[in-house]
Design a protein around this motif. Structure first.
Motif, PDB file in Angstrom:
ATOM      1  N   PRO A  84      62.149 -16.245 -63.100  1.00 46.75           N
ATOM      2  CA  PRO A  84      61.574 -15.200 -63.945  1.00 46.75           C
ATOM      3  C   PRO A  84      62.413 -13.921 -63.957  1.00 46.75           C
ATOM      4  O   PRO A  84      62.554 -13.274 -65.004  1.00 46.75           O
ATOM      5  CB  PRO A  84      60.195 -14.970 -63.332  1.00 46.75           C
ATOM      6  N   ARG A  85      62.984 -13.570 -62.803  1.00 48.17           N
ATOM      7  CA  ARG A  85      63.791 -12.342 -62.754  1.00 48.17           C
ATOM      8  C   ARG A  85      65.022 -12.471 -63.639  1.00 48.17           C
ATOM      9  O   ARG A  85      65.342 -11.567 -64.424  1.00 48.17           O
ATOM     10  CB  ARG A  85      64.205 -12.050 -61.311  1.00 48.17           C
ATOM     11  N   THR A  86      65.721 -13.603 -63.539  1.00 49.63           N
ATOM     12  CA  THR A  86      66.908 -13.823 -64.362  1.00 49.63           C
ATOM     13  C   THR A  86      66.537 -13.866 -65.836  1.00 49.63           C
ATOM     14  O   THR A  86      67.210 -13.268 -66.686  1.00 49.63           O
ATOM     15  CB  THR A  86      67.608 -15.132 -63.963  1.00 49.63           C
ATOM     16  N   LEU A  87      65.459 -14.571 -66.147  1.00 52.63           N
ATOM     17  CA  LEU A  87      65.020 -14.682 -67.532  1.00 52.63           C
ATOM     18  C   LEU A  87      64.727 -13.314 -68.128  1.00 52.63           C
ATOM     19  O   LEU A  87      65.170 -12.999 -69.240  1.00 52.63           O
ATOM     20  CB  LEU A  87      63.786 -15.578 -67.619  1.00 52.63           C
ATOM     21  N   ARG A  88      63.996 -12.480 -67.400  1.00 55.64           N
ATOM     22  CA  ARG A  88      63.589 -11.179 -67.950  1.00 55.64           C
ATOM     23  C   ARG A  88      64.727 -10.173 -67.964  1.00 55.64           C
ATOM     24  O   ARG A  88      64.667  -9.179 -68.693  1.00 55.64           O
ATOM     25  CB  ARG A  88      62.374 -10.664 -67.186  1.00 55.64           C
ATOM     26  N   GLN A  89      65.753 -10.444 -67.163  1.00 58.15           N
ATOM     27  CA  GLN A  89      66.962  -9.644 -67.266  1.00 58.15           C
ATOM     28  C   GLN A  89      67.729 -10.022 -68.532  1.00 58.15           C
ATOM     29  O   GLN A  89      68.237  -9.159 -69.253  1.00 58.15           O
ATOM     30  CB  GLN A  89      67.844  -9.863 -66.034  1.00 58.15           C
ATOM     31  N   ARG A  90      67.794 -11.308 -68.810  1.00 59.34           N
ATOM     32  CA  ARG A  90      68.540 -11.774 -69.987  1.00 59.34           C
ATOM     33  C   ARG A  90      67.771 -11.574 -71.290  1.00 59.34           C
ATOM     34  O   ARG A  90      68.379 -11.351 -72.338  1.00 59.34           O
ATOM     35  CB  ARG A  90      68.892 -13.256 -69.824  1.00 59.34           C
ATOM     36  N   ILE A  91      66.446 -11.685 -71.233  1.00 61.45           N
ATOM     37  CA  ILE A  91      65.606 -11.530 -72.418  1.00 61.45           C
ATOM     38  C   ILE A  91      64.674 -10.353 -72.149  1.00 61.45           C
ATOM     39  O   ILE A  91      63.583 -10.504 -71.592  1.00 61.45           O
ATOM     40  CB  ILE A  91      64.788 -12.815 -72.713  1.00 61.45           C
ATOM     41  N   GLY A  92      65.108  -9.157 -72.518  1.00 56.23           N
ATOM     42  CA  GLY A  92      64.383  -7.944 -72.176  1.00 56.23           C
ATOM     43  C   GLY A  92      63.303  -7.600 -73.191  1.00 56.23           C
ATOM     44  O   GLY A  92      63.496  -7.766 -74.397  1.00 56.23           O
ATOM     45  N   LEU A  93      62.171  -7.128 -72.711  1.00 60.49           N
ATOM     46  CA  LEU A  93      61.055  -6.738 -73.572  1.00 60.49           C
ATOM     47  C   LEU A  93      60.863  -5.232 -73.527  1.00 60.49           C
ATOM     48  O   LEU A  93      60.756  -4.634 -72.459  1.00 60.49           O
ATOM     49  CB  LEU A  93      59.766  -7.434 -73.113  1.00 60.49           C
ATOM     50  N   VAL A  94      60.823  -4.628 -74.726  1.00 60.23           N
ATOM     51  CA  VAL A  94      60.489  -3.211 -74.863  1.00 60.23           C
ATOM     52  C   VAL A  94      59.089  -3.147 -75.462  1.00 60.23           C
ATOM     53  O   VAL A  94      58.904  -3.458 -76.637  1.00 60.23           O
ATOM     54  CB  VAL A  94      61.501  -2.472 -75.763  1.00 60.23           C
ATOM     55  N   PRO A  95      58.084  -2.759 -74.667  1.00 58.89           N
ATOM     56  CA  PRO A  95      56.703  -2.782 -75.164  1.00 58.89           C
ATOM     57  C   PRO A  95      56.447  -1.661 -76.165  1.00 58.89           C
ATOM     58  O   PRO A  95      57.243  -0.732 -76.320  1.00 58.89           O
ATOM     59  CB  PRO A  95      55.871  -2.598 -73.899  1.00 58.89           C
ATOM     60  N   GLN A  96      55.294  -1.762 -76.839  1.00 61.34           N
ATOM     61  CA  GLN A  96      54.924  -0.750 -77.836  1.00 61.34           C
ATOM     62  C   GLN A  96      54.841   0.632 -77.209  1.00 61.34           C
ATOM     63  O   GLN A  96      55.331   1.609 -77.776  1.00 61.34           O
ATOM     64  CB  GLN A  96      53.589  -1.130 -78.479  1.00 61.34           C
ATOM     65  N   GLN A  97      54.237   0.715 -76.036  1.00 60.30           N
ATOM     66  CA  GLN A  97      54.259   1.952 -75.260  1.00 60.30           C
ATOM     67  C   GLN A  97      55.397   1.834 -74.255  1.00 60.30           C
ATOM     68  O   GLN A  97      55.473   0.844 -73.521  1.00 60.30           O
ATOM     69  CB  GLN A  97      52.919   2.155 -74.534  1.00 60.30           C
ATOM     70  N   PRO A  98      56.312   2.799 -74.189  1.00 60.23           N
ATOM     71  CA  PRO A  98      57.519   2.639 -73.368  1.00 60.23           C
ATOM     72  C   PRO A  98      57.287   2.340 -71.888  1.00 60.23           C
ATOM     73  O   PRO A  98      58.180   1.829 -71.224  1.00 60.23           O
ATOM     74  CB  PRO A  98      58.228   3.985 -73.547  1.00 60.23           C
ATOM     75  N   SER A  99      56.112   2.658 -71.347  1.00 59.99           N
ATOM     76  CA  SER A  99      55.788   2.323 -69.953  1.00 59.99           C
ATOM     77  C   SER A  99      56.827   2.856 -68.972  1.00 59.99           C
ATOM     78  O   SER A  99      57.298   2.139 -68.082  1.00 59.99           O
ATOM     79  CB  SER A  99      55.645   0.796 -69.771  1.00 59.99           C
ATOM     80  N   LEU A 100      57.190   4.117 -69.137  1.00 61.45           N
ATOM     81  CA  LEU A 100      58.123   4.740 -68.212  1.00 61.45           C
ATOM     82  C   LEU A 100      57.404   5.088 -66.921  1.00 61.45           C
ATOM     83  O   LEU A 100      56.205   5.344 -66.908  1.00 61.45           O
ATOM     84  CB  LEU A 100      58.729   5.999 -68.848  1.00 61.45           C
ATOM     85  N   VAL A 101      58.149   5.084 -65.808  1.00 57.63           N
ATOM     86  CA  VAL A 101      57.566   5.422 -64.512  1.00 57.63           C
ATOM     87  C   VAL A 101      57.827   6.902 -64.236  1.00 57.63           C
ATOM     88  O   VAL A 101      58.803   7.480 -64.737  1.00 57.63           O
ATOM     89  CB  VAL A 101      58.144   4.550 -63.389  1.00 57.63           C
ATOM     90  N   PRO A 102      56.966   7.549 -63.459  1.00 56.11           N
ATOM     91  CA  PRO A 102      57.191   8.970 -63.159  1.00 56.11           C
ATOM     92  C   PRO A 102      58.565   9.199 -62.544  1.00 56.11           C
ATOM     93  O   PRO A 102      59.020   8.429 -61.688  1.00 56.11           O
ATOM     94  CB  PRO A 102      56.065   9.293 -62.171  1.00 56.11           C
TER      95      PRO A 102
END
Length: 235
Positions: A84-102
């Motif tokens: 899953p880590r490799t997959l999500r690194q290669r196929i990145g998702l940008v959600p509707q709300q940017p979901s930035l961390v403080p």
């Protein structure tokens, strides 16, 4: 920014391919036997009425949700063979709300390699910040960003991972018209210049016409139309 060649994968295979991709929730198909391909340098827009399964389809592409049947192939390889880590690194998702961390812009854009305990690619990161016109924002607190700035930080955060594809869920829905046009131009430039594939969910047919090479139209989770944007979205 250059992408590594995955020698074990077929160079002729599309970057992404879904094969009868299906997800059932309480016995109902929210995504129903969807088969489609996306190549490098291509933008596929996913359109359809509310509840058609657009965001559900997007989440299946990097296993944020698990398919009930069918699969997704990344350059010919079943994505279940990738961590899953490799997959999500290669196929990145940008959600509707940017979901930035403080924290600062810099802390957000290097979050991927930081979480993976990998060296931060500082030069490439600064090149991306420059490219997305937020180079002066490194030390800025993300709580002080406008909607368009936050969306550009989210795009940069994904691109720092050097993805093969990125998935965009309504990326401009909360932006004014001027900022929307700017972000759309960035998306097209990034896809073309970096040779990555892009799947964008949008409720706006005009945006799909402006951005997409091809359009996948969903209705009740199933494909109702698929083809060149000018044909699927013809008046």
């Amino acid at each position: 920014m250059k992408h590594d060649t995955h020698a074990s994968e077929s160079e002729d295979a599309p970057l992404l391919e879904t094969e009868r991709l299906t997800r059932l929730v309480d016995g109902t198909a929210v995504v129903d036997t969807v088969s489609v391909t996306v190549s490098r340098g291509e933008v596929l827009a996913v359109v359809g009425p509310s509840g058609a399964g657009k965001s559900s389809f997007l989440r299946l592409l990097n296993r944020l949700d698990e398919p009930s049947s069918g699969s997704v192939y990344v350059e010919g390889v079943d994505y279940r063979e990738l961590s899953p880590r490799t997959l999500r690194q290669r196929i990145g998702l940008v959600p509707q709300q940017p979901s930035l961390v403080p924290g600062t812009v810099w802390e957000n854009v290097v979050r991927g390699p930081t979480l993976r305990d990998e060296p931060v690619p500082e030069e490439r990161t600064r090149e991306l910040l420059e490219r997305l016109d937020i180079a002066d924002y490194e030390a800025k607190d993300v709580g002080d960003l406008s909607g368009g700035e936050a969306q550009r930080v989210a795009l940069t955060r994904t691109l720092v991972n050097d993805p093969d594809a990125f998935l965009l869920d309504e990326p401009t829905s909360n932006l004014d018209a001027g900022t929307e046009a700017y972000v759309e131009a960035l998306i097209r430039e990034v896809v073309a210049d970096f040779g990555i594939a892009c799947v964008i969910v949008t409720h706006d047919p005009d945006q799909a016409r402006r951005l997409a090479d091809r359009v996948l139209s969903l209705e009740d989770g199933a494909v109702s139309d698929l083809g060149p944007a000018r044909e699927v979205l013809s008046p």
